[in-house]
Design an enzyme around this catalytic site. Structure first.
Site, PDB file in Angstrom:
ATOM      1  N   THR A   1     -21.694  47.602 -14.540  1.00  0.00           N
ATOM      2  CA  THR A   1     -21.919  46.330 -14.115  1.00  0.00           C
ATOM      3  C   THR A   1     -22.006  46.339 -12.601  1.00  0.00           C
ATOM      4  O   THR A   1     -21.081  46.974 -11.936  1.00  0.00           O
ATOM      5  CB  THR A   1     -21.101  45.136 -14.494  1.00  0.00           C
ATOM      6  OG1 THR A   1     -19.908  45.495 -14.399  1.00  0.00           O
ATOM      7  CG2 THR A   1     -21.367  45.129 -16.177  1.00  0.00           C
TER       8      THR A   1
ATOM      9  N   ASP B   1     -18.823  30.794  -8.876  1.00  0.00           N
ATOM     10  CA  ASP B   1     -17.329  31.519  -9.322  1.00  0.00           C
ATOM     11  C   ASP B   1     -17.904  32.808 -10.140  1.00  0.00           C
ATOM     12  O   ASP B   1     -18.516  32.582 -11.063  1.00  0.00           O
ATOM     13  CB  ASP B   1     -16.708  30.531  -9.928  1.00  0.00           C
ATOM     14  CG  ASP B   1     -15.457  31.018 -10.471  1.00  0.00           C
ATOM     15  OD1 ASP B   1     -14.832  32.176 -10.144  1.00  0.00           O
ATOM     16  OD2 ASP B   1     -14.546  30.330 -11.175  1.00  0.00           O
TER      17      ASP B   1
ATOM     18  N   GLY C   1     -18.191  39.458 -15.810  1.00  0.00           N
ATOM     19  CA  GLY C   1     -18.027  40.772 -16.502  1.00  0.00           C
ATOM     20  C   GLY C   1     -17.740  40.640 -17.733  1.00  0.00           C
ATOM     21  O   GLY C   1     -18.320  41.300 -18.746  1.00  0.00           O
ATOM     22  N   ASP C   2     -16.851  39.479 -18.145  1.00  0.00           N
ATOM     23  CA  ASP C   2     -16.485  39.319 -19.800  1.00  0.00           C
ATOM     24  C   ASP C   2     -17.741  38.840 -20.348  1.00  0.00           C
ATOM     25  O   ASP C   2     -17.889  38.955 -21.401  1.00  0.00           O
ATOM     26  CB  ASP C   2     -15.375  38.413 -19.630  1.00  0.00           C
ATOM     27  CG  ASP C   2     -14.044  39.010 -19.208  1.00  0.00           C
ATOM     28  OD1 ASP C   2     -13.754  40.469 -19.325  1.00  0.00           O
ATOM     29  OD2 ASP C   2     -13.066  38.206 -18.695  1.00  0.00           O
TER      30      ASP C   2
ATOM     31  N   GLY D   1      -9.928  39.540 -23.289  1.00  0.00           N
ATOM     32  CA  GLY D   1     -10.211  39.631 -24.845  1.00  0.00           C
ATOM     33  C   GLY D   1     -10.563  38.055 -25.213  1.00  0.00           C
ATOM     34  O   GLY D   1     -11.794  38.111 -25.671  1.00  0.00           O
ATOM     35  N   ALA D   2      -9.906  36.967 -24.919  1.00  0.00           N
ATOM     36  CA  ALA D   2     -10.380  35.555 -25.172  1.00  0.00           C
ATOM     37  C   ALA D   2     -11.833  35.151 -24.566  1.00  0.00           C
ATOM     38  O   ALA D   2     -12.646  34.901 -25.250  1.00  0.00           O
ATOM     39  CB  ALA D   2      -9.576  34.768 -24.870  1.00  0.00           C
TER      40      ALA D   2
END
Length: 306
Positions: free
Chosen positions: A217, A245, A250-251, A41-42
């Site tokens: 994705t 990294d 995905g976020d 979420g963050a």
């Protein structure tokens, strides 16, 4: 400014870099240690905010989250709807990253597990065209109610079904854009993960999912897009970059997709921009630290991988 509400998790991330991921029973020495804010979420909120959206985060943290909330606020994320629970700790993610950019992650949900339906604001959708972005690192009843409430209120509903778990068909039918990775898509469909891009395309084209669109994705292979009202799936390739990294890629994709949709972009254009954002994010260490700003995204990095 385009408006987005993110309903999801907040974690403290502990990232260790190693030459190679440890095998079972093996101890390896880390080359570097970084602590920072994380949680899907963050992360997705920061990704969208860095691209210029007005972002509100709905989440739950522990009494140890003052620094994290300050960091989120400094990124431009509205944290007024983040509830603090003095009786537990903020979620924790232990992340190990190897020289190839691959990673393993272990998460203790902490306060995320206590997020309840009662924590959802009555109005998830505050303005026309607002995107509501939800993920699975919070209790399933909260995910379901957030999706259904956002649909009732006329929002653009984006669901990132990560980590993978069953999603009720009624909830999927309320989703505008489902954003799984290939493993999560296979899990939703109850089948094996394909080993090739052609296999992924076949799986997506044969999927009978009631949502309006699916964007899968694929990491270095970019993404596949399938819209319910169009035949076939479209492949969106990723630019060639040197991955450092992959944590948070995905976020970053989800946050960038939400930002573009909130700006009125078509789904294909939004997915293409999200692929470029995720590709940029893997070139730096850390989830939020490597997420691009709009100016960086509009000037793609030169490929350095061969």
């Amino acid at each position: 400014m385009p408006s987005i509400t993110v309903v999801g998790s907040v974690n403290r991330d502990f990232v260790l870099t190693v030459r190679a991921l440890p095998r079972p029973g093996e101890t390896v020495l880390a080359r570097r240690f970084v602590e920072g804010a994380g949680g899907k979420g963050a992360n997705q909120a920061v990704a969208a905010a860095r691209l210029g959206s007005r972002v509100r985060l709905v989440a739950r943290v522990g009494a140890d989250a003052s620094a994290i909330l300050g960091a989120l606020a400094s990124e431009g994320v509205d944290v007024e709807a983040v509830r603090s629970d003095p009786h537990t700790t903020t979620g924790i993610a232990a992340v190990v990253v190897d020289d190839a950019g691959e990673n393993t992650i272990v998460v203790n949900p902490g306060a995320n597990a206590g997020l309840g339906v009662e924590d959802l604001p009555p109005r998830l959708v505050r303005s026309a065209g607002e995107v509501v972005l939800v993920q699975n690192e919070i209790p399933s009843d909260v995910v379901d109610q957030a999706v259904l409430r956002a649909r009732e209120q006329g929002g653009i509903v984006v669901l990132n079904p990560a980590p993978a778990r069953p999603v009720d068909a009624r909830v999927l039918a309320a989703v505008d854009v489902l954003v799984p990775n290939l493993g999560e898509l296979a899990s939703l469909l109850g089948t094996e993960r394909p080993a090739t891009l052609d296999g992924a395309r076949d799986l997506l084209e044969g999927a009978a999912l009631p949502c309006r669109a699916v964007v899968v994705t694929l990491g270095a292979d970019g993404a596949l897009l399938k819209q319910a009202d169009r035949a076939g799936a479209t492949h969106i390739p990723a630019p060639l970059v040197a991955a450092v990294d992959t944590v948070g890629a995905g976020d970053t994709f989800c946050g960038a997709l939400a930002d573009a949709l909130a700006r009125g972009a078509g789904l294909a254009a939004a997915a293409e921009r999200a692929v470029r954002a995720a590709s940029h994010a893997v070139t730096g260490l850390g989830a939020q630290a490597a997420m691009p700003y709009a100016a960086q995204l509009d000037t793609p990095a030169d490929p350095t991988a061969s």
